[in-house]
Design a protein around this motif. Structure first.
Motif, mmCIF file in Angstrom:
data_model
loop_
_atom_site.group_PDB
_atom_site.id
_atom_site.type_symbol
_atom_site.label_atom_id
_atom_site.label_comp_id
_atom_site.label_asym_id
_atom_site.label_seq_id
_atom_site.Cartn_x
_atom_site.Cartn_y
_atom_site.Cartn_z
ATOM 1 N N ARG A 93 0.855 -1.190 0.000
ATOM 2 C CA ARG A 93 0.000 0.000 0.000
ATOM 3 C C ARG A 93 0.889 1.237 0.000
ATOM 4 O O ARG A 93 1.844 1.338 0.777
ATOM 5 N N VAL A 94 0.552 2.182 -0.859
ATOM 6 C CA VAL A 94 1.393 3.351 -1.109
ATOM 7 C C VAL A 94 0.569 4.619 -1.001
ATOM 8 O O VAL A 94 -0.581 4.671 -1.449
ATOM 9 N N ARG A 95 1.155 5.650 -0.412
ATOM 10 C CA ARG A 95 0.584 7.003 -0.469
ATOM 11 C C ARG A 95 1.419 7.775 -1.479
ATOM 12 O O ARG A 95 2.637 7.906 -1.333
ATOM 13 N N LEU A 96 0.758 8.277 -2.490
ATOM 14 C CA LEU A 96 1.460 8.979 -3.563
ATOM 15 C C LEU A 96 1.927 10.352 -3.108
ATOM 16 O O LEU A 96 1.247 11.034 -2.345
ATOM 17 N N ASP A 97 3.096 10.757 -3.623
ATOM 18 C CA ASP A 97 3.639 12.078 -3.284
ATOM 19 C C ASP A 97 2.670 13.186 -3.661
ATOM 20 O O ASP A 97 2.508 14.154 -2.923
#
Length: 104
Positions: A93-97
């Motif tokens: 799971r990633v939070r985008l910049d």
């Protein structure tokens, strides 16, 4: 093309490859790790990302991490972000910049 779609001819890692490589993926991409990749799937709940350097991994950036008023990146877009979770279904799971607010 629909607003939400998968690219035609998408070839991604097989489920077995993702499962087999999961321990190595988690070890190489701990929470807080910086990642980049290409958006390979765009659905109402988020975008799936093919991670650079990790052919047997799939990342998901969900709209729950997206600030109000922003839009999902387009198919084929290059994105960068930070790992914030490893899901039980073998997704990074990633939070985008581009979703980070100035207060973070």
């Amino acid at each position: 093309m629909d607003e939400y779609a998968w690219p035609k001819g998408l070839t991604g890692p097989a489920v077995e490859a993702i499962q087999r490589s999961w321990p190595a993926t988690v070890a190489a991409l701990p929470v807080g790790a910086r990642v980049g990749g290409e958006v390979i799937g765009r659905l109402p709940f988020g975008v799936f990302i093919r991670l650079d350097g990790f052919p047997d991994a799939v990342a998901l950036a969900e709209i729950t991490a997206m600030p109000y008023g922003l839009e999902l990146p387009a198919l084929g877009a290059r994105v960068d972000g930070q790992v914030f979770w490893h899901a039980d279904n073998h997704q990074v799971r990633v939070r985008l910049d581009e979703w980070r607010t100035s207060g973070e």
